[in-house]
Write an enzyme that holds these catalytic residues in place. Structure first.
Site, mmCIF file in Angstrom:
data_model
loop_
_atom_site.group_PDB
_atom_site.id
_atom_site.type_symbol
_atom_site.label_atom_id
_atom_site.label_comp_id
_atom_site.label_asym_id
_atom_site.label_seq_id
_atom_site.Cartn_x
_atom_site.Cartn_y
_atom_site.Cartn_z
ATOM 1 C CG ASP A 62 31.401 54.812 26.733
ATOM 2 O OD1 ASP A 62 30.336 54.736 27.368
ATOM 3 O OD2 ASP A 62 32.260 53.912 26.736
ATOM 4 C CE LYS A 110 32.796 50.206 28.343
ATOM 5 N NZ LYS A 110 32.834 51.664 28.535
ATOM 6 C CB SER A 158 26.146 47.803 36.169
ATOM 7 O OG SER A 158 25.542 48.466 35.074
ATOM 8 C CE1 TYR A 161 29.527 55.507 36.509
ATOM 9 C CE2 TYR A 161 28.296 55.573 38.566
ATOM 10 C CZ TYR A 161 28.759 54.876 37.467
ATOM 11 O OH TYR A 161 28.473 53.548 37.342
ATOM 12 C CB ALA A 215 46.726 58.504 26.131
HETATM 13 P P1 ATR Z 1 40.939 53.238 31.160
HETATM 14 O O1 ATR Z 1 40.232 52.184 30.342
HETATM 15 O O2 ATR Z 1 40.238 53.634 32.411
HETATM 16 O O3 ATR Z 1 41.323 54.407 30.318
HETATM 17 P P2 ATR Z 1 43.665 52.388 31.023
HETATM 18 O O4 ATR Z 1 43.529 52.044 29.581
HETATM 19 O O5 ATR Z 1 44.447 51.474 31.910
HETATM 20 O O6 ATR Z 1 42.255 52.517 31.712
HETATM 21 O O7 ATR Z 1 44.264 53.872 31.110
HETATM 22 C C1 ATR Z 1 44.433 54.523 32.342
HETATM 23 C C2 ATR Z 1 44.807 55.974 32.053
HETATM 24 O O8 ATR Z 1 44.938 56.680 33.297
HETATM 25 C C3 ATR Z 1 46.132 56.138 31.337
HETATM 26 O O9 ATR Z 1 46.097 57.310 30.552
HETATM 27 C C4 ATR Z 1 47.110 56.267 32.511
HETATM 28 O O10 ATR Z 1 48.324 56.906 32.185
HETATM 29 P P3 ATR Z 1 49.561 56.010 31.564
HETATM 30 O O11 ATR Z 1 49.158 55.696 30.152
HETATM 31 O O12 ATR Z 1 50.734 56.899 31.640
HETATM 32 O O13 ATR Z 1 49.648 54.799 32.436
HETATM 33 C C5 ATR Z 1 46.299 57.154 33.417
HETATM 34 N N1 ATR Z 1 46.700 57.074 34.836
HETATM 35 C C6 ATR Z 1 46.439 56.074 35.705
HETATM 36 N N2 ATR Z 1 46.947 56.347 36.919
HETATM 37 C C7 ATR Z 1 47.559 57.563 36.804
HETATM 38 C C8 ATR Z 1 48.278 58.407 37.706
HETATM 39 N N3 ATR Z 1 48.486 58.050 38.994
HETATM 40 N N4 ATR Z 1 48.760 59.578 37.252
HETATM 41 C C9 ATR Z 1 48.565 59.940 35.960
HETATM 42 N N5 ATR Z 1 47.902 59.190 35.059
HETATM 43 C C10 ATR Z 1 47.399 58.022 35.471
#
Ligand code: ATR
Length: 280
Positions: free
Chosen positions: A107, A71, A20, A225, A133
């Site tokens: 955020d 969170k 962090s 980042y 999403a």
């Molecule tokens: P975070 O807290 O980082 O948002 P998360 O709640 O697990 O983590 O969400 C990850 C996001 O990245 C989701 O929108 C996921 O898409 P899905 O809902 O379809 O799983 C997206 N994501 C992760 N890997 C991906 C990939 N290889 N291609 C497209 N979208 C991806």
């Protein structure tokens, strides 16, 4: 010789937490604004976040930043929530005082401030695409909508999750062109601002998005980042202006600092110093 009063205590709690940047950023803010505070990193056990938080509060802690994976849990432990934390269903900032635990989420405000102030780009009346999403997307959605973009399309690999977000947020705010689609349904559309809130870049995976997505003069923003993600490379290749999420990180910290200390630090020198230190 008598020593002065103990400085107020703040911390970031996460697991892992060693990476962090928050202790460094808040130390720089404190020095700049001459605030007497100490800011530490606390590694909480994955199954015992609540104890770690309550122990810090009992020891006189005044405020906490929350990072992954706590969170959502922090949101449930808060006794009061800001509207933006409520919308996000997650908090990254807690204010600990006699009234209990106030939860906020800075955020989205950090992202908006980085885009509009540091990068000098308007969000109002622009065509905005949010990729993803998950928690990261949900966390920034309300502040983005409050900027009143002309349209905000949420595109996600799983279309249903994007649709759920649209349904939920349409109830909270008049939907200014708020729509959902699958990541594979983006052909033929273009945007002034494309924000990547997926976690794909963290694993070095590129998204299957058409190059035509980036309108002339588009800003492509990756909330990640410290690394050049495939999304950033794709956007650069398509002629877009590209930004990583370091500015958002510093701005969300400034927003937390302001909540705790009622003083707004100047983020520009801190962001500059971090970029120099990290060589980015
Ligand atoms: P975070 O807290 O980082 O948002 P998360 O709640 O697990 O983590 O969400 C990850 C996001 O990245 C989701 O929108 C996921 O898409 P899905 O809902 O379809 O799983 C997206 N994501 C992760 N890997 C991906 C990939 N290889 N291609 C497209 N979208 C991806």
């Amino acid at each position: 010789m008598r020593s002065g009063p103990e400085p107020d205590r703040y911390a970031v709690i996460g697991n892992p937490v060693g990476h962090s940047q928050s202790p460094r950023i808040h130390a720089l803010f404190a020095a700049q604004t001459a605030q007497a505070l100490r800011y530490e990193a606390i590694l909480a056990p994955l199954d015992d976040f609540a104890d770690a938080l309550h122990a810090f509060a009992a020891a006189g802690g005044r405020g906490v930043n929350i990072t992954l994976p706590f969170k959502e849990q922090a949101c449930r432990l808060a006794t009061r929530l800001s509207p933006r934390a409520q919308a996000a269903g997650a908090v990254n900032t807690l204010l600990l005082d006699a009234d209990g635990i106030f939860g906020d989420n800075t955020d989205g405000a950090g992202l908006v401030r980085d885009v509009t102030h540091n990068l000098g780009r308007s969000i109002a009346r622009q065509r905005l695409l949010l990729l993803g999403a998950g928690g990261a997307a949900r966390g920034v959605l309300l502040p983005l909508l409050l900027e009143l973009p002309a349209q905000l399309l949420i595109a996600n690999r799983s279309k249903q999750k994007a649709q759920q977000l649209v349904e939920e947020f349409s109830k909270q705010i008049p939907p200014a062109g708020l729509r959902a689609c699958g990541l594979n349904e983006l052909a033929g559309q273009s945007f002034d601002l494309v924000i990547n809130a997926t976690s794909a870049g963290l694993s070095g995976i590129s998204l299957d998005i058409p190059a035509g997505l980036f309108a002339p003069g588009c800003l492509a923003y990756d909330m990640v980042y410290g690394k050049d993600t495939p999304f950033m490379a794709q956007a650069r290749q398509a002629g877009a202006q590209v930004a990583d999420g370091l500015g958002m990180l510093v701005e969300q910290a400034a927003e937390s600092f302001h909540l705790w200390r009622e003083v707004r630090p100047d983020t520009a020198p801190v962001l500059r110093q971090l970029r120099e230190l990290r060589g980015i």
